[in-house]
Every structure is written in C-alpha cells, then in structure tokens.
Enzyme design. Sequence first.
Site, PDB file in Angstrom:
ATOM      1  N   PHE A  28       0.755  -1.126  -0.014  1.00 29.69           N
ATOM      2  CA  PHE A  28       0.174  -0.031   0.161  1.00 29.69           C
ATOM      3  C   PHE A  28       0.880   1.282   0.035  1.00 29.69           C
ATOM      4  CE2 PHE A  28      -2.166   3.465   1.625  1.00 29.69           C
ATOM      5  CZ  PHE A  28      -3.331   3.602   1.168  1.00 29.69           C
ATOM      6  N   ASP A  53       9.193   2.600   1.722  1.00 29.46           N
ATOM      7  CA  ASP A  53       8.303   3.567   2.093  1.00 29.46           C
ATOM      8  C   ASP A  53       8.037   3.290   3.615  1.00 29.46           C
ATOM      9  OD1 ASP A  53       5.749   4.486   2.814  1.00 29.46           O
ATOM     10  OD2 ASP A  53       4.607   3.607   1.061  1.00 29.46           O
ATOM     11  N   LYS A 107       2.839  10.346   8.399  1.00 26.93           N
ATOM     12  CA  LYS A 107       2.240   9.603   9.486  1.00 26.93           C
ATOM     13  C   LYS A 107       3.063  10.251  10.757  1.00 26.93           C
ATOM     14  CE  LYS A 107      -0.551   6.043   7.760  1.00 26.93           C
ATOM     15  NZ  LYS A 107      -0.320   5.441   6.519  1.00 26.93           N
TER      16      LYS A 107
END
Length: 406
Positions: free
Chosen positions: A135, A219, A248
């Site tokens: 993702f 990532d 985040k």
Amino acid sequence: MSNWQDDAASDLVLNAGPRLALLTRGEGSYLWDADGRRHLDFLAGIAVTSLGHAHPVFVEAISKQAATLAHVSNYFATPPQLALAARLKRLAGAGIDGRVFFSNSGAEANEAAFKLARLHGGTERPRILALENGFHGRTMGSLALTAKATMRAPFEPMPGGVEHIPATVEALEAAIDDRVAAVIVEPIQGEAGVVELPAGYLAAARSLTLKHGALLIVDEIQTGAGRTGAWFGFSHDGITPDAITLAKGIGGGFPIGALVTFGAASSLFTPGSHGSTFGGNPLATAVADAVLAEIEHSGLVDNAARRGEELRAVIDGIGSPLVDGIRGRGLLIGVGLTAPVAGDVVAAAQERGLIINAANPETVRIAPALNIGDAEIAEFAELFAAALADVQASAASAPETGKVHA
Ligand SMILES: *Cc1c(COP(=O)(O)O)cnc(C)c1O
C-alpha cells in the site's frame, strides 16, 4: 443540536463507512467523545500521533510557530524547514549528499518518489517493481504503486510501468533486469495487515538493485519515526536505500510528508522538476522537528521496542483461542485471528472504550503512541481481553454464522 451521524451521512463524501464516534478532545493516549466517554487510543490516528494527544511539546511548537511565521512559499527558506531537513538526514543516515523534499501527506511523498524513479529511469528504464499486497497511497501515482486491484480498477488507466511481484527474494530475482528504474517496498506492510518482509529481503533487494542500477525506495510512511523500535524500518536491516518516504508519525498529528534521498539519487531533481505550495512550510516543519526532537530526547524509539515486547507478552498471556499469532515490530502490531472477526473484535473493543483497528478481516492492528507506559498497557490488557471474550462468547452462541454482526 442536530445528530452528528446524520450530518456526517449527508455532508461528508461517501468514500468511507459511517464514522465510529464524534471525538472532541484528547490527552495523552486518551480520547473523549461528545457524550463525555473516555476511550483508550491504541491506534493513534493510524500510527500518526506519536506523542499522544495534546502533548505539551506539540502544543508549544504549533502555538509558537503559528505566532511567528506559518507560511512563506518555497521561494524562501525558513529556519524550521532547514532544521527538520538536517535532522531527517542525520536520523536516516543520508550523509552529506542526502536531500529532503517536503510534502503534506504520505501519498504526496510517494508521488515525489515515483517522479524520482522516472527521472532515474528515463526512457531506458520504464519498469517499476512494487510488491503484492503493498500500500502506497490513493493519489494516481501512489495508487499505481498500490497493489490492491479493487482500489485501482475504478480509476484505470494508471500511470504506466508498475508491476506487482510477490514479496520473495526469488520473485525479485526473476523480475529485475536493467530496464527497472526502481523497486519500492514497505519494511512491514501495514495496511495489508502488518505483514513483515521475509528475513533478509531488504539486504537482497539492496544488492539486486545495485547490480541492475535500479533505485531502492523504502516506504517508511507507517514504519518510520521510531514506530518499529528503530528510527526506520530499514534500520533493522543495516542497508542504505536510495530514498525513503515519510509521513504519518513524523508530524505527530500535523500533516506533513517527506522524501529523503541518499547519494546519487539526491541530484535527480533539478529546478522546476517538482514542487508544492504548502510542502515544508515553517508551521509544519517546526511541529515535526519538535516531535522528532521529543522522540529522540525522551528515548521513545527504545520505549517503542520495549513496550512492543510487553504488549506482545500481554496479548499472548490473554490466551484467547481467537488469537492465531502476533506480527509486526515495536509498536506496530498485527494480531492475527483464527477467524475473519477482526471487525467484531474492534467493535467490541470500542464498546468497552478501546480504539484499535481491523487492518483486514483476520487482523487487528495496534499502533499506540510511542510514549505509552505501564498504566496504558495494563488498561489495554484488560479491555482487549474482554473484547476478545465478547466475540468468543457471541461466536459460541451463534455457531452457524460465527459472526456477531451478520
Ligand atoms: C498511510 C500510508 C501511505 C499513504 O499516506 P497518506 O498520508 O494517507 O497519503 C502510504 N504508504 C504507507 C506505507 C502508508 O502506511
């Protein structure tokens, strides 16, 4: 006063299901809803609020910077932006050649990484390898990198060149050649259900990408900022990537993302090749720099490692027949279940005042603030055990469906 659920149903875009609660206030690892109910937050806004809610460091940084200078555009530099770039380079081990591009979200950081891959690949290297179940975000470029076909299908055609391969060294060996511009991986696949890469994968990916002249992009949007008990997910493997993406947890709740490049990859962007109006503004960067300084100076990376071990022991100790295994690292934990009842466990937990998340039907995701202590863990243990027992009891009373909410 109108009903908030009706307002949400009529006014918010229909990209998500009904909202779970109307939250009005937070402090530390606790949230309060509009009815005054207290919730223990073991999701942290999906691995975002690293310091918990309304942490004094966060509040002071945002207040001071808002009263000083919030935004000037990227025609100018500002001290917080330079401080954060230097800190990220140092923490990531990007060396003097390293560079930082600031964005406002994880998806945008991955868009920048995608463009980096294109700049590196040119016409000679049109291929980009990403992993099955990976993702990377919902904007068009990051969506092209995201594996889930059902997420992509309504929005085809995607930007071209991306191939999704199984997360095994053998699959990477078989797929990679000199026409690959970049390989992008998550050290732990968070959205897929907190699924770790096979042991040695990152080291193998590093040597294969070097051999074929491709970039290795990691990532770290969910795994970065100390979440896994090291500064970054790749830190556990002792490799040096060509680029990492962050978002985040680095802002502790303020929207910010970043692409950090290493070595030669740092000279791919040239004036005019990329940009963002908001990206790296002094308000966002002052907050993120303060959050990371607090993580650094209060030993929260070590705390994430230690508290992660404690949480594992606590979950194991519950001895629920619903628990199949515990995945992840540090304070990014996936509790695998023996039946597809993660949604029921999350609902039962919420009834009892515990916020956790179903990453998929068989996995409960737990990602509390990095500064949790004995009290939060003890309360979690009690509430999580009770939620599992609730689901266990209702499954026993409805054996033909095995479900609470049919
Ligand atoms: C959350 C996430 C993203 C997307 O970040 P947004 O800020 O939601 O755009 C990308 N990659 C990973 C690994 C993530 O966990």
